[in-house]
Write a protein that holds these residues in place. Structure first.
Motif, PDB file in Angstrom:
ATOM      1  N   LEU A   4     -19.115  47.861 -37.411  1.00 13.85           N
ATOM      2  CA  LEU A   4     -19.157  49.010 -38.310  1.00 13.85           C
ATOM      3  C   LEU A   4     -20.297  49.942 -37.932  1.00 13.85           C
ATOM      4  CD1 LEU A   4     -18.619  47.249 -41.767  1.00 13.85           C
ATOM      5  CD2 LEU A   4     -16.929  48.539 -40.440  1.00 13.85           C
ATOM      6  N   PRO A   5     -20.067  51.270 -37.967  1.00 12.77           N
ATOM      7  CA  PRO A   5     -21.177  52.205 -37.731  1.00 12.77           C
ATOM      8  C   PRO A   5     -22.175  52.141 -38.889  1.00 12.77           C
ATOM      9  CG  PRO A   5     -19.185  53.390 -38.392  1.00 12.77           C
ATOM     10  CD  PRO A   5     -18.783  51.971 -38.183  1.00 12.77           C
ATOM     11  N   GLY A   6     -23.408  51.884 -38.548  1.00 10.09           N
ATOM     12  CA  GLY A   6     -24.418  51.735 -39.592  1.00 10.09           C
ATOM     13  C   GLY A   6     -24.261  50.474 -40.406  1.00 10.09           C
ATOM     14  N   GLY A   7     -23.664  49.447 -39.809  1.00 11.36           N
ATOM     15  CA  GLY A   7     -23.467  48.206 -40.530  1.00 11.36           C
ATOM     16  C   GLY A   7     -24.775  47.539 -40.939  1.00 11.36           C
ATOM     17  N   TRP A   8     -25.847  47.834 -40.205  1.00 16.27           N
ATOM     18  CA  TRP A   8     -27.149  47.255 -40.533  1.00 16.27           C
ATOM     19  C   TRP A   8     -27.656  47.727 -41.898  1.00 16.27           C
ATOM     20  CZ3 TRP A   8     -30.397  51.292 -41.340  1.00 16.27           C
ATOM     21  CH2 TRP A   8     -30.078  52.507 -40.725  1.00 16.27           C
ATOM     22  N   ILE A  10     -25.948  47.801 -44.611  1.00 12.79           N
ATOM     23  CA  ILE A  10     -25.352  47.020 -45.696  1.00 12.79           C
ATOM     24  C   ILE A  10     -26.304  45.939 -46.190  1.00 12.79           C
ATOM     25  CG2 ILE A  10     -23.446  45.481 -46.301  1.00 12.79           C
ATOM     26  CD1 ILE A  10     -21.683  47.064 -44.383  1.00 12.79           C
ATOM     27  N   PRO A  11     -26.844  45.072 -45.321  1.00 17.77           N
ATOM     28  CA  PRO A  11     -27.795  44.074 -45.837  1.00 17.77           C
ATOM     29  C   PRO A  11     -29.071  44.695 -46.392  1.00 17.77           C
ATOM     30  CG  PRO A  11     -27.709  44.012 -43.443  1.00 17.77           C
ATOM     31  CD  PRO A  11     -26.579  44.873 -43.880  1.00 17.77           C
ATOM     32  N   ILE A  12     -29.485  45.838 -45.846  1.00 23.68           N
ATOM     33  CA  ILE A  12     -30.673  46.502 -46.394  1.00 23.68           C
ATOM     34  C   ILE A  12     -30.419  46.905 -47.844  1.00 23.68           C
ATOM     35  CG2 ILE A  12     -32.110  48.572 -46.243  1.00 23.68           C
ATOM     36  CD1 ILE A  12     -31.963  48.400 -43.247  1.00 23.68           C
ATOM     37  N   GLY A  13     -29.240  47.484 -48.098  1.00 21.01           N
ATOM     38  CA  GLY A  13     -28.903  47.872 -49.460  1.00 21.01           C
ATOM     39  C   GLY A  13     -28.787  46.672 -50.397  1.00 21.01           C
ATOM     40  N   ILE A  14     -28.188  45.581 -49.903  1.00 19.62           N
ATOM     41  CA  ILE A  14     -28.059  44.383 -50.736  1.00 19.62           C
ATOM     42  C   ILE A  14     -29.428  43.817 -51.080  1.00 19.62           C
ATOM     43  CG2 ILE A  14     -27.202  42.017 -50.787  1.00 19.62           C
ATOM     44  CD1 ILE A  14     -24.877  42.933 -49.038  1.00 19.62           C
ATOM     45  N   LEU A  15     -30.317  43.741 -50.085  1.00 17.72           N
ATOM     46  CA  LEU A  15     -31.659  43.221 -50.336  1.00 17.72           C
ATOM     47  C   LEU A  15     -32.433  44.112 -51.301  1.00 17.72           C
ATOM     48  CD1 LEU A  15     -32.635  42.088 -46.724  1.00 17.72           C
ATOM     49  CD2 LEU A  15     -32.272  40.610 -48.701  1.00 17.72           C
ATOM     50  N   ALA A  16     -32.241  45.424 -51.197  1.00 20.55           N
ATOM     51  CA  ALA A  16     -32.925  46.336 -52.116  1.00 20.55           C
ATOM     52  C   ALA A  16     -32.467  46.121 -53.552  1.00 20.55           C
ATOM     53  CB  ALA A  16     -32.685  47.785 -51.688  1.00 20.55           C
ATOM     54  N   ILE A  17     -31.177  45.909 -53.740  1.00 21.29           N
ATOM     55  CA  ILE A  17     -30.654  45.665 -55.094  1.00 21.29           C
ATOM     56  C   ILE A  17     -31.151  44.331 -55.636  1.00 21.29           C
ATOM     57  CG2 ILE A  17     -28.549  45.250 -56.428  1.00 21.29           C
ATOM     58  CD1 ILE A  17     -27.138  47.217 -54.546  1.00 21.29           C
ATOM     59  N   LEU A  18     -31.178  43.302 -54.786  1.00 19.52           N
ATOM     60  CA  LEU A  18     -31.625  41.981 -55.219  1.00 19.52           C
ATOM     61  C   LEU A  18     -33.120  41.923 -55.512  1.00 19.52           C
ATOM     62  CD1 LEU A  18     -29.597  39.665 -52.797  1.00 19.52           C
ATOM     63  CD2 LEU A  18     -29.121  40.177 -55.206  1.00 19.52           C
ATOM     64  N   SER A  19     -33.851  42.992 -55.196  1.00 17.48           N
ATOM     65  CA  SER A  19     -35.292  43.012 -55.429  1.00 17.48           C
ATOM     66  C   SER A  19     -35.654  43.209 -56.891  1.00 17.48           C
ATOM     67  CB  SER A  19     -35.950  44.124 -54.592  1.00 17.48           C
ATOM     68  OG  SER A  19     -35.796  43.858 -53.216  1.00 17.48           O
ATOM     69  N   PHE A  20     -34.661  43.470 -57.736  1.00 13.28           N
ATOM     70  CA  PHE A  20     -34.920  43.675 -59.159  1.00 13.28           C
ATOM     71  C   PHE A  20     -34.611  42.376 -59.911  1.00 13.28           C
ATOM     72  CE2 PHE A  20     -34.382  47.904 -57.543  1.00 13.28           C
ATOM     73  CZ  PHE A  20     -35.267  48.664 -58.279  1.00 13.28           C
ATOM     74  N   PRO A  21     -35.640  41.796 -60.559  1.00 13.75           N
ATOM     75  CA  PRO A  21     -35.384  40.564 -61.328  1.00 13.75           C
ATOM     76  C   PRO A  21     -34.488  40.860 -62.517  1.00 13.75           C
ATOM     77  CG  PRO A  21     -37.605  41.418 -61.746  1.00 13.75           C
ATOM     78  CD  PRO A  21     -37.023  42.247 -60.646  1.00 13.75           C
ATOM     79  N   PRO A  22     -33.694  39.891 -62.935  1.00 10.94           N
ATOM     80  CA  PRO A  22     -33.696  38.469 -62.553  1.00 10.94           C
ATOM     81  C   PRO A  22     -32.729  38.133 -61.421  1.00 10.94           C
ATOM     82  CG  PRO A  22     -32.299  38.773 -64.455  1.00 10.94           C
ATOM     83  CD  PRO A  22     -32.821  40.131 -64.106  1.00 10.94           C
ATOM     84  N   LEU A  23     -32.319  39.114 -60.622  1.00 10.37           N
ATOM     85  CA  LEU A  23     -31.406  38.838 -59.514  1.00 10.37           C
ATOM     86  C   LEU A  23     -32.102  37.968 -58.469  1.00 10.37           C
ATOM     87  CD1 LEU A  23     -29.849  42.403 -59.097  1.00 10.37           C
ATOM     88  CD2 LEU A  23     -28.963  40.473 -60.412  1.00 10.37           C
ATOM     89  N   GLY A  42     -32.778  41.095 -36.699  1.00  9.28           N
ATOM     90  CA  GLY A  42     -32.599  40.548 -38.035  1.00  9.28           C
ATOM     91  C   GLY A  42     -33.869  40.629 -38.862  1.00  9.28           C
ATOM     92  N   PHE A  43     -35.005  40.344 -38.221  1.00  4.04           N
ATOM     93  CA  PHE A  43     -36.272  40.436 -38.937  1.00  4.04           C
ATOM     94  C   PHE A  43     -36.545  41.868 -39.384  1.00  4.04           C
ATOM     95  CE2 PHE A  43     -40.814  41.470 -38.637  1.00  4.04           C
ATOM     96  CZ  PHE A  43     -41.296  40.714 -39.693  1.00  4.04           C
ATOM     97  N   LEU A  44     -36.303  42.852 -38.538  1.00  6.54           N
ATOM     98  CA  LEU A  44     -36.542  44.255 -38.906  1.00  6.54           C
ATOM     99  C   LEU A  44     -35.636  44.675 -40.058  1.00  6.54           C
ATOM    100  CD1 LEU A  44     -36.960  45.888 -35.379  1.00  6.54           C
ATOM    101  CD2 LEU A  44     -38.758  45.317 -37.040  1.00  6.54           C
ATOM    102  N   ILE A  45     -34.377  44.249 -40.020  1.00  2.00           N
ATOM    103  CA  ILE A  45     -33.448  44.601 -41.100  1.00  2.00           C
ATOM    104  C   ILE A  45     -33.884  43.958 -42.413  1.00  2.00           C
ATOM    105  CG2 ILE A  45     -31.081  44.268 -41.919  1.00  2.00           C
ATOM    106  CD1 ILE A  45     -30.170  44.540 -38.993  1.00  2.00           C
ATOM    107  N   ALA A  46     -34.241  42.669 -42.355  1.00  2.00           N
ATOM    108  CA  ALA A  46     -34.684  41.973 -43.573  1.00  2.00           C
ATOM    109  C   ALA A  46     -35.972  42.594 -44.111  1.00  2.00           C
ATOM    110  CB  ALA A  46     -34.885  40.492 -43.286  1.00  2.00           C
ATOM    111  N   ALA A  47     -36.898  42.921 -43.222  1.00  2.00           N
ATOM    112  CA  ALA A  47     -38.156  43.522 -43.663  1.00  2.00           C
ATOM    113  C   ALA A  47     -37.926  44.872 -44.326  1.00  2.00           C
ATOM    114  CB  ALA A  47     -39.103  43.663 -42.470  1.00  2.00           C
ATOM    115  N   ALA A  48     -37.042  45.677 -43.753  1.00  2.00           N
ATOM    116  CA  ALA A  48     -36.751  46.992 -44.340  1.00  2.00           C
ATOM    117  C   ALA A  48     -36.137  46.845 -45.728  1.00  2.00           C
ATOM    118  CB  ALA A  48     -35.820  47.772 -43.415  1.00  2.00           C
TER     119      ALA A  48
END
Length: 242
Positions: A4-8, A10-23, A42-48
């Motif tokens: 997917l173009p810009g598929g990286w 997707i996990p950045i957006g998911i991690l950003a949403i999960l950053s709000f407790p109690p998620l 993978g580390f750069l994507i997770a860190a972002a």
């Protein structure tokens, strides 16, 4: 996802949403990122994802949830202890707690409402990002087809070192919380005693002034009790003589 173009993103957006407790669920996403993109990408994507999400989390709780957090701090002793450790320890306390086993997005809430400056939090957040390398590498190792002795040794070393750092940071954090716990308990007891004393003093003053603490007059007001009134018959002039 790789196709997917810009598929990286997707996990950045998911991690950003999960950053709000109690998620929760950051670790599963980090492992998936390691499986798909490998160690460094993978580390750069997770860190972002973690960094962007927790910065947003910090601002939301800083400007919209401070009052609720202050009430929660008054109600929960453990929360109050951790907040006191952060206030007294400053940057180094924030950094160590970020490496501990306490979920990062929960600690971000405390950092945002207990007076920590944003640049202090941001610097500690960036310096604690290397811990994400562990979960990302777990995904890489799980997807690897290599059974070489060297790969197994690296995996074991990474996991053991990460676990030791987490345990050491958690031990320091909980020890500091135990140290400030008696102080907070004593402060709360003194505040309750002062509050009770103030209420009793108001009730005593109200009783002396002839007013019941509930707002109704007492049965023997002070003025009537100390200065009783004596009734005297009126005096009229004698009638004229015929």
């Amino acid at each position: 996802i790789l196709s997917l173009p810009g598929g990286w993103a997707i996990p950045i957006g998911i991690l950003a949403i999960l950053s709000f407790p109690p998620l929760f669920g950051h670790e599963l996403v980090d492992i998936m990122v390691g499986v798909v993109w490998g160690v460094w990408k993978g580390f750069l994507i997770a860190a972002a994802g973690h960094l962007l999400g927790e910065i947003a989390n910090w601002f939301v709780f800083k400007y919209w949830c401070t009052g609720r957090s202050e009430k929660y701090e008054q109600q929960k002793l453990a929360y109050a202890c951790l907040s006191r450790v952060v206030r007294e320890g400053g940057f180094w306390a924030v950094l160590v707690i970020r490496y501990s086993a306490i979920p990062a997005h929960f600690t971000t809430v405390i950092f945002s409402v207990c007076g920590i400056k944003f640049w202090v939090y941001l610097l500690a957040n960036i310096l604690s990002l290397p811990k994400l390398f562990i979960t990302v590498y777990v995904g890489v190792a799980a997807d690897s087809n290599s059974d070489s002795k060297g790969s197994k040794i690296i995996s074991i070393v990474v996991i053991v070192v990460g676990a030791l750092i987490t345990i050491a940071a958690a031990h320091w954090t909980f020890r500091r919380m135990d140290a400030v716990r008696p102080v907070i308990v004593e402060e709360r007891q003194a505040a309750r005693a002062a509050k009770r004393g103030g209420i009793e003093g108001m009730a005593s003053a109200a009783t002396r002034s002839g007013v019941d603490p509930n707002g109704s007059p007492t049965s023997t007001p002070l003025l009537l009790a100390t200065a009783p009134h004596t009734y005297e018959a009126p005096r009229y002039p004698p009638p004229p003589q015929p």
